[in-house]
Design a protein around this motif. Structure first.
Motif, PDB file in Angstrom:
ATOM      1  N   MET A   1      -5.993   1.735  -0.497  1.00 42.55           N
ATOM      2  CA  MET A   1      -6.238   0.528   0.277  1.00 42.55           C
ATOM      3  C   MET A   1      -6.340  -0.650  -0.682  1.00 42.55           C
ATOM      4  O   MET A   1      -7.126  -0.603  -1.638  1.00 42.55           O
ATOM      5  CB  MET A   1      -7.552   0.661   1.060  1.00 42.55           C
ATOM      6  CG  MET A   1      -7.884  -0.568   1.905  1.00 42.55           C
ATOM      7  SD  MET A   1      -9.451  -0.421   2.796  1.00 42.55           S
ATOM      8  CE  MET A   1     -10.600  -0.874   1.507  1.00 42.55           C
TER       9      MET A   1
ATOM     10  N   ALA B   1      -7.442  -2.378  -5.617  1.00 41.20           N
ATOM     11  CA  ALA B   1      -7.218  -1.266  -4.695  1.00 41.20           C
ATOM     12  C   ALA B   1      -8.296  -0.218  -4.890  1.00 41.20           C
ATOM     13  O   ALA B   1      -8.897  -0.091  -5.960  1.00 41.20           O
ATOM     14  CB  ALA B   1      -5.857  -0.646  -4.918  1.00 41.20           C
TER      15      ALA B   1
ATOM     16  N   GLU C   1       0.820  -1.205   0.000  1.00 42.44           N
ATOM     17  CA  GLU C   1       0.000   0.000   0.000  1.00 42.44           C
ATOM     18  C   GLU C   1       0.861   1.265   0.000  1.00 42.44           C
ATOM     19  O   GLU C   1       0.602   2.210  -0.756  1.00 42.44           O
ATOM     20  CB  GLU C   1      -0.942   0.005   1.211  1.00 42.44           C
ATOM     21  CG  GLU C   1      -2.078  -0.966   1.073  1.00 42.44           C
ATOM     22  CD  GLU C   1      -3.016  -0.998   2.265  1.00 42.44           C
ATOM     23  OE1 GLU C   1      -4.161  -1.440   2.087  1.00 42.44           O
ATOM     24  OE2 GLU C   1      -2.601  -0.579   3.373  1.00 42.44           O
TER      25      GLU C   1
END
Length: 192
Positions: A52, A190, A39
């Motif tokens: 995220m 993500a 991340e």
């Protein structure tokens, strides 16, 4: 056979080193060291503040819809992977399909504008084949009607518009790291 895409596979010994470190730590899930590192490094590389990772791109879409508490009709394109539309339906939203530009294959601002009704709550454009949508016109439309914008940015890893990362446009952007993508984690995704 001619492959549409060819998946990049890492060096086996380097990959095995990571697997060995996972076995040594015993930490397989729940925000482990490699998730945290991924991340952080992705956010830096892609030029975004908040990123995220998720299990896949479909889950990223579903979390994005729930995060923005979306309801009603969402204007999107049928020229995409089925998950873009099916994730809307799974979350109780109604996809409304708009036309694409024959040159970029992206949804057009004019078509979006023509599909807006009183039940429209959001726009879900898809950046296709590394070509960003017309983010400025989409923003103007969204602002004029008070609509949320979630970009399906699965094809635009590392793409910029006038040196601004494309992932910084809209309310949220989602990505897929499926094996067929430019950047892959075999599976994954993500939210930005």
């Amino acid at each position: 056979m001619i492959n549409v895409t060819k998946t990049y596979l890492p060096d086996k010994s380097k990959f095995k080193g990571y697997v060995d470190r996972i076995y040594e730590s015993g930490w397989l899930t729940n925000n482990g060291q490699f998730v945290q590192e991924l991340e952080k490094r992705l956010a830096e590389y892609l030029g975004v503040k908040n990123l995220m990772v998720t299990a896949n791109g479909t889950l990223a879409l579903q979390i994005a819809f729930r995060t923005l508490e979306m309801k009603g009709k969402v204007i999107t394109t049928p020229f995409t992977f089925v998950a873009t539309s099916s994730s809307l339906v799974w979350e109780g939203l109604f996809p409304v399909f708009a036309d694409i530009d024959s040159g970029t294959f992206n949804i057009t601002a004019e078509s979006i504008n023509n599909k807006i009704t009183g039940e429209t709550t959001a726009i879900l454009p898809v950046h296709v084949y590394g070509n960003p949508c017309n983010v400025q016109k989409i923003k103007e439309i969204a602002d004029a009607y008070g609509l949320k914008v979630i970009y399906d940015a699965c094809h635009t890893f590392g793409v910029t518009i006038k040196e601004i990362p494309v992932l910084n446009f809209g309310d949220l952007s989602v990505m897929s790291f499926h094996a067929t993508k430019v950047f892959n984690t075999i599976e994954g995704g993500a939210i930005v």
